[in-house]
Design a protein around this motif. Structure first.
Motif, short mmCIF file in Angstrom:
data_model
loop_
_atom_site.label_atom_id
_atom_site.label_comp_id
_atom_site.label_asym_id
_atom_site.label_seq_id
_atom_site.Cartn_x
_atom_site.Cartn_y
_atom_site.Cartn_z
N THR A 102 -19.93 -18.35 6.14
CA THR A 102 -20.16 -20.37 6.58
C THR A 102 -19.46 -20.32 7.95
O THR A 102 -19.38 -20.25 9.03
CB THR A 102 -19.37 -20.92 5.64
OG1 THR A 102 -20.34 -20.77 4.81
CG2 THR A 102 -19.49 -22.60 6.24
N ALA A 103 -18.47 -19.76 7.78
CA ALA A 103 -16.99 -19.84 8.47
C ALA A 103 -17.24 -19.12 9.53
O ALA A 103 -17.32 -18.89 10.68
CB ALA A 103 -15.09 -19.10 7.90
N ILE A 104 -17.78 -17.67 9.76
CA ILE A 104 -17.52 -16.98 10.33
C ILE A 104 -19.06 -17.25 11.47
O ILE A 104 -19.48 -17.09 12.66
CB ILE A 104 -18.87 -15.87 10.17
CG1 ILE A 104 -17.34 -14.17 9.37
CG2 ILE A 104 -19.31 -14.57 11.01
CD1 ILE A 104 -16.76 -13.50 10.80
N SER A 105 -20.32 -17.94 10.90
CA SER A 105 -21.31 -18.80 11.63
C SER A 105 -20.67 -19.65 12.51
O SER A 105 -21.32 -20.25 13.91
CB SER A 105 -22.26 -19.06 10.69
OG SER A 105 -22.14 -19.92 9.99
N GLU A 106 -19.30 -20.86 11.98
CA GLU A 106 -18.83 -22.19 12.67
C GLU A 106 -18.30 -21.80 13.69
O GLU A 106 -17.64 -21.77 14.20
CB GLU A 106 -18.45 -23.10 11.30
CG GLU A 106 -20.17 -23.62 11.05
CD GLU A 106 -19.24 -24.30 9.64
OE1 GLU A 106 -18.34 -23.94 9.64
OE2 GLU A 106 -20.45 -24.99 9.16
N ALA A 107 -17.30 -20.34 13.75
CA ALA A 107 -16.24 -20.33 14.69
C ALA A 107 -16.78 -20.12 15.65
O ALA A 107 -17.82 -19.40 15.86
CB ALA A 107 -15.61 -18.45 14.47
N ASP A 108 -15.98 -20.54 16.36
CA ASP A 108 -15.62 -20.87 18.51
C ASP A 108 -14.62 -19.93 19.03
O ASP A 108 -14.92 -19.78 20.56
CB ASP A 108 -15.99 -21.83 18.23
CG ASP A 108 -14.32 -23.19 18.12
OD1 ASP A 108 -13.82 -22.10 17.15
OD2 ASP A 108 -14.51 -24.20 18.54
N GLY A 109 -14.00 -19.37 18.25
CA GLY A 109 -12.80 -18.80 18.77
C GLY A 109 -13.24 -17.51 19.74
O GLY A 109 -14.69 -17.26 18.92
N ASN A 118 -0.46 -10.26 19.40
CA ASN A 118 -1.35 -10.70 19.31
C ASN A 118 -0.68 -11.84 18.79
O ASN A 118 -0.52 -12.38 17.70
CB ASN A 118 -2.47 -10.80 19.00
CG ASN A 118 -2.93 -9.69 20.01
OD1 ASN A 118 -2.39 -9.45 20.54
ND2 ASN A 118 -4.48 -8.61 19.59
N THR A 119 -1.71 -13.53 19.47
CA THR A 119 -1.60 -14.91 19.00
C THR A 119 -2.89 -15.62 18.68
O THR A 119 -3.46 -14.90 19.87
CB THR A 119 -0.15 -16.22 20.13
OG1 THR A 119 -1.14 -15.89 21.11
CG2 THR A 119 1.02 -15.79 20.08
N PHE A 120 -3.19 -16.05 17.71
CA PHE A 120 -4.32 -16.10 17.19
C PHE A 120 -4.52 -17.83 17.39
O PHE A 120 -3.40 -18.03 17.05
CB PHE A 120 -4.74 -15.82 16.18
CG PHE A 120 -4.36 -14.15 16.02
CD1 PHE A 120 -5.76 -13.67 16.47
CD2 PHE A 120 -3.18 -13.62 15.81
CE1 PHE A 120 -5.85 -12.14 16.08
CE2 PHE A 120 -3.09 -12.10 15.72
CZ PHE A 120 -4.11 -11.40 15.94
N ARG A 121 -5.70 -18.46 16.88
CA ARG A 121 -5.86 -19.97 17.06
C ARG A 121 -6.42 -20.15 15.71
O ARG A 121 -7.85 -19.01 15.77
CB ARG A 121 -6.06 -20.11 17.98
CG ARG A 121 -5.45 -20.90 19.95
CD ARG A 121 -6.08 -21.38 20.36
NE ARG A 121 -7.89 -21.02 21.03
CZ ARG A 121 -8.35 -20.99 21.86
NH1 ARG A 121 -7.82 -21.29 22.97
NH2 ARG A 121 -9.70 -21.01 21.49
N PRO A 122 -6.43 -21.08 14.89
CA PRO A 122 -7.81 -21.26 13.83
C PRO A 122 -8.75 -21.61 14.85
O PRO A 122 -9.14 -21.45 16.44
CB PRO A 122 -7.88 -22.44 14.36
CG PRO A 122 -6.20 -22.96 13.95
CD PRO A 122 -5.74 -22.46 15.74
N GLY A 123 -10.79 -20.52 14.16
CA GLY A 123 -11.35 -20.72 14.52
C GLY A 123 -11.51 -19.33 14.88
O GLY A 123 -12.72 -18.71 15.71
N ASP A 124 -10.69 -18.01 15.80
CA ASP A 124 -10.42 -17.32 16.22
C ASP A 124 -11.64 -15.89 15.04
O ASP A 124 -11.02 -16.82 13.84
CB ASP A 124 -9.34 -16.84 16.74
CG ASP A 124 -8.56 -17.14 18.02
OD1 ASP A 124 -9.36 -17.84 18.80
OD2 ASP A 124 -7.94 -17.22 18.38
N VAL A 135 -12.25 -14.84 9.91
CA VAL A 135 -11.37 -16.17 10.49
C VAL A 135 -10.63 -16.65 10.31
O VAL A 135 -9.95 -17.03 9.32
CB VAL A 135 -13.10 -16.88 10.47
CG1 VAL A 135 -12.66 -18.29 11.06
CG2 VAL A 135 -14.33 -16.48 9.84
N VAL A 136 -9.59 -16.94 11.06
CA VAL A 136 -8.43 -17.32 11.52
C VAL A 136 -8.42 -18.93 10.71
O VAL A 136 -9.20 -19.79 11.39
CB VAL A 136 -7.13 -17.64 12.88
CG1 VAL A 136 -6.19 -18.39 12.58
CG2 VAL A 136 -7.17 -16.36 13.00
#
Length: 160
Positions: A102-109, A118-124, A135-136
């Protein structure tokens, strides 16, 4: 001939036939006398010396094998084996995998290779060399929580 039995490194015990037969139910127990008790150090039911009594109750004993002093204990009760339901672990794995899908399909990053710099944001979406795609979920100071197929892991990052 006296037979000795090996209990643990450097500890031997005489055979029950070589020691005088004693029935503790009929013998009068007193301080300084012998009694069988569970030794907390040896983890065995061994012969002990009675050190202290309160009334007719034995309170403190000393192991004749290892010399440790502890409270008088009879044989420990056998621990009840916990009956684990069949398939408990697999259900947990399936739910983690379903969450991951579910998280992979909804990931927008962006889809980024993992690096501690590296720096990461939620959704990456992160591509990790060992754990695969993840998925972060959350970011912390110099860390990020990443949901992989098997479980969520906290990874080091350059997040501030």
């Amino acid at each position: 001939m006296e037979r000795m039995f090996y209990l643990k490194k450097g500890v031997y015990r005489r055979d029950a036939t070589s020691r005088p037969i004693s029935n503790h139910m009929t013998d009068r127990i007193s301080a300084g006398g012998d009694i069988d008790s569970y030794c907390t150090k040896c983890k065995l039911n061994l012969e002990h010396i009675v050190l202290a009594m309160v009334g007719e109750k034995v309170v403190k004993v000393q192991c004749k094998t290892c010399g440790s002093i502890h409270r008088f204990k009879g044989m420990p009760a056998a621990k009840a084996a916990s009956q684990r339901k069949a398939g408990t672990a697999s259900r947990s794995y399936v739910s983690n995998q379903a969450l991951w899908e579910t998280a992979i399909s909804e990931a927008d990053g962006q889809e980024l290779p993992y690096s501690m710099e590296n720096t990461f944001r939620p959704g990456d979406v992160i591509i990790h060399s060992i754990f695969g795609r993840g998925v972060v979920q959350k970011t912390f100071f110099k860390k990020c929580a990443v949901l992989f197929r098997d479980k969520e892991r906290v990874l080091v990052s350059a997040n501030t």
